[in-house]
Design an enzyme around this catalytic site. Structure first.
Site, PDB file in Angstrom:
ATOM      1  N   GLU A  40     154.477  38.244  38.599  1.00  0.00           N
ATOM      2  CA  GLU A  40     155.733  37.618  38.176  1.00  0.00           C
ATOM      3  C   GLU A  40     156.499  38.516  37.213  1.00  0.00           C
ATOM      4  O   GLU A  40     157.729  38.599  37.271  1.00  0.00           O
ATOM      5  CB  GLU A  40     155.455  36.258  37.533  1.00  0.00           C
ATOM      6  CG  GLU A  40     154.998  35.238  38.558  1.00  0.00           C
ATOM      7  CD  GLU A  40     154.590  33.934  37.941  1.00  0.00           C
ATOM      8  OE1 GLU A  40     155.222  32.911  38.270  1.00  0.00           O
ATOM      9  OE2 GLU A  40     153.641  33.926  37.120  1.00  0.00           O
ATOM     10  N   GLU A  60     148.021  31.591  42.369  1.00  0.00           N
ATOM     11  CA  GLU A  60     147.910  30.360  41.583  1.00  0.00           C
ATOM     12  C   GLU A  60     147.452  29.156  42.405  1.00  0.00           C
ATOM     13  O   GLU A  60     146.680  28.329  41.906  1.00  0.00           O
ATOM     14  CB  GLU A  60     149.255  30.050  40.895  1.00  0.00           C
ATOM     15  CG  GLU A  60     149.566  30.969  39.729  1.00  0.00           C
ATOM     16  CD  GLU A  60     150.262  32.270  40.109  1.00  0.00           C
ATOM     17  OE1 GLU A  60     150.770  32.942  39.202  1.00  0.00           O
ATOM     18  OE2 GLU A  60     150.295  32.620  41.313  1.00  0.00           O
TER      19      GLU A  60
END
Length: 185
Positions: A40, A60
């Protein structure tokens, strides 16, 4: 604990948002794993330089979470809906060659050289007009999620910001005189 993870949210949002909000271009260097928050963070950059050891992923979902540092939205904008869904929903990892193919990395360099290449790119960018670079970055960032007409309006505003600036006058003078510009801003 639930309380601890909730308390971390504003810190993470501020950190990733701070990178996105920088008016200066950000060049990420990836060596080794860029998984979850590392991926990210790279997605938050304007350019991503990855060496041969780079591995990207947003895993995730495999631990019962969703990317929380902008991963779903940044991957969507950078990779397109299908490739973003592939990365986010499967949680799989991409090596550097597949990351290049997906558009998750912009340049591939030999192992151990990503940081040096990123710094070299940053140096090239820093040699350009600060006013023009900031205006171009703003047009690129804001134009990604709007219609072509609205994007062209953003570009027009960027052009008008720099067209009558001291930087433009210096840039033209330096070009004419065959010398490096000395940016006034």
């Amino acid at each position: 604990t639930d309380e601890e993870i909730l308390a971390q949210r504003p810190v993470f949002r501020a950190a990733f948002g701070g990178v996105l909000d920088l008016p200066q271009p950000v060049v990420a260097a990836v060596h080794g794993f860029a998984l979850g928050g590392g991926c990210e963070f790279a997605l938050s950059a304007d350019l991503i330089v990855a060496d041969e050891t780079a591995v990207f992923g947003l895993p995730e979902v495999s631990v019962g979470l969703v990317p929380g540092g902008g991963g779903t939205q940044l991957a969507l904008r950078r990779l397109g809906p299908g490739r973003a869904a592939d990365l986010v929903l499967t949680g799989r990892r991409l090596g550097v060659d597949e990351a290049l193919e997906y558009g998750l990395a912009d340049r591939k360099v030999p192992a151990g050289t990503a940081r040096g290449e990123a710094l070299a790119i940053a140096g090239t960018i820093a040699g350009n007009s600060p006013v023009a670079v900031r205006a171009a970055k703003r047009a690129l960032r804001l134009g990604g999620g709007v219609s072509l007409e609205a994007g062209l309006d953003l570009e027009e505003n960027a052009w008008r910001t720099v067209a009558f600036s001291a930087d433009r006058r210096e840039g033209i003078a330096a070009f004419t005189e065959k010398r490096k510009p000395i940016w006034p801003s």
